[in-house]
Design a protein around this motif. Structure first.
Motif, PDB file in Angstrom:
ATOM      1  N   MET A   1     -19.387 -28.529  26.884  1.00 56.67           N
ATOM      2  CA  MET A   1     -19.207 -28.339  28.302  1.00 56.67           C
ATOM      3  C   MET A   1     -19.855 -27.023  28.721  1.00 56.67           C
ATOM      4  SD  MET A   1     -15.304 -29.666  28.999  1.00 56.67           S
ATOM      5  CE  MET A   1     -15.532 -30.560  30.515  1.00 56.67           C
ATOM      6  N   GLU A   2     -20.318 -26.975  29.935  1.00 52.92           N
ATOM      7  CA  GLU A   2     -20.988 -25.800  30.503  1.00 52.92           C
ATOM      8  C   GLU A   2     -19.970 -24.901  31.209  1.00 52.92           C
ATOM      9  OE1 GLU A   2     -23.931 -25.086  34.336  1.00 52.92           O
ATOM     10  OE2 GLU A   2     -23.310 -27.111  33.791  1.00 52.92           O
ATOM     11  N   LYS A   3     -20.033 -23.578  30.962  1.00 53.61           N
ATOM     12  CA  LYS A   3     -19.135 -22.635  31.622  1.00 53.61           C
ATOM     13  C   LYS A   3     -19.546 -22.527  33.086  1.00 53.61           C
ATOM     14  CE  LYS A   3     -18.435 -18.648  29.651  1.00 53.61           C
ATOM     15  NZ  LYS A   3     -18.531 -17.237  29.250  1.00 53.61           N
ATOM     16  N   ILE A   4     -18.584 -22.725  34.001  1.00 55.57           N
ATOM     17  CA  ILE A   4     -18.888 -22.661  35.436  1.00 55.57           C
ATOM     18  C   ILE A   4     -18.178 -21.526  36.149  1.00 55.57           C
ATOM     19  CG2 ILE A   4     -19.483 -25.109  35.632  1.00 55.57           C
ATOM     20  CD1 ILE A   4     -16.678 -25.543  36.887  1.00 55.57           C
ATOM     21  N   GLN A   5     -17.201 -20.877  35.460  1.00 56.39           N
ATOM     22  CA  GLN A   5     -16.459 -19.812  36.117  1.00 56.39           C
ATOM     23  C   GLN A   5     -15.787 -18.942  35.063  1.00 56.39           C
ATOM     24  OE1 GLN A   5     -13.076 -21.162  38.404  1.00 56.39           O
ATOM     25  NE2 GLN A   5     -13.159 -19.426  39.763  1.00 56.39           N
ATOM     26  N   GLU A   6     -15.682 -17.648  35.342  1.00 57.48           N
ATOM     27  CA  GLU A   6     -14.904 -16.729  34.522  1.00 57.48           C
ATOM     28  C   GLU A   6     -13.881 -16.051  35.410  1.00 57.48           C
ATOM     29  OE1 GLU A   6     -16.759 -13.933  31.874  1.00 57.48           O
ATOM     30  OE2 GLU A   6     -18.448 -15.274  31.544  1.00 57.48           O
ATOM     31  N   GLN A 126     -10.131 -28.080  22.374  1.00 57.46           N
ATOM     32  CA  GLN A 126     -11.249 -28.135  21.453  1.00 57.46           C
ATOM     33  C   GLN A 126     -10.742 -28.222  20.008  1.00 57.46           C
ATOM     34  OE1 GLN A 126     -10.880 -26.090  24.033  1.00 57.46           O
ATOM     35  NE2 GLN A 126     -12.764 -26.019  25.212  1.00 57.46           N
ATOM     36  N   ASN A 138     -13.102 -31.175  33.774  1.00 60.59           N
ATOM     37  CA  ASN A 138     -13.067 -29.723  33.605  1.00 60.59           C
ATOM     38  C   ASN A 138     -11.988 -29.376  32.596  1.00 60.59           C
ATOM     39  OD1 ASN A 138     -13.416 -30.100  36.889  1.00 60.59           O
ATOM     40  ND2 ASN A 138     -14.820 -28.616  36.012  1.00 60.59           N
TER      41      ASN A 138
END
Length: 150
Positions: A1-6, A126, A138
């Motif tokens: 999955m791609e990180k979209i927010q921190e 995970q 998400n």
């Protein structure tokens, strides 16, 4: 999955969750009884104007609406089993709870929803294999560090 927010801290967690569900009208949380219940109420607070519910474990017959009161959010009466978004809380993926990803997938197949979000700590989805086994839209993964002083 791609990180979209921190984000950082509990306020960041709440804001991040609010952003994820901003367009949803009804949210159902699925979590282990007791341990996950307060997390559902905590996550629901910034979106308390939405319709929300909590399912303890895989017991849809014990599903309860989440309502806003003068004391905060509380569990209330039974409600319907459909939602815009289902949020699986990480406690469900913990080995000691005893629910497999396959059992969760079968449970989810009984529901009508548009999006699936996982909210857990320390990469539980995970590590348990649930991130690959379920079709999450998400995953919100958190690490909380702390100290106790005297």
């Amino acid at each position: 999955m791609e990180k979209i927010q921190e984000f950082k801290g509990l306020g960041g967690m709440l804001n991040g969750f609010r952003d994820l569900v901003k367009d949803d009208k009804k949210i159902i949380f699925v979590g282990s009884p007791g341990f996950c219940t307060p997390f559902a109420l905590f996550l629901g607070y910034p979106v308390r104007e939405k319709e929300m519910a909590f399912i303890p474990g895989l017991e849809k017959e014990n599903m309860r609406r989440i309502i806003s009161t003068e004391c905060g959010l509380e569990l209330a009466d039974p409600c319907s089993f459909d939602a815009d978004t289902v949020v699986i809380l990480g406690g469900m993926a913990m080995p000691k709870i005893g629910v497999t990803a396959e059992e969760m997938a079968a449970f989810l197949s009984q529901m009508s929803y548009k999006r699936l979000i996982g909210v857990g700590f320390m990469s539980i989805f995970q590590k348990s294999g649930w991130a690959d086994a379920l079709k999450f839209d998400n995953i919100m993964d958190l690490i909380i560090d702390g100290q106790v002083y005297r």
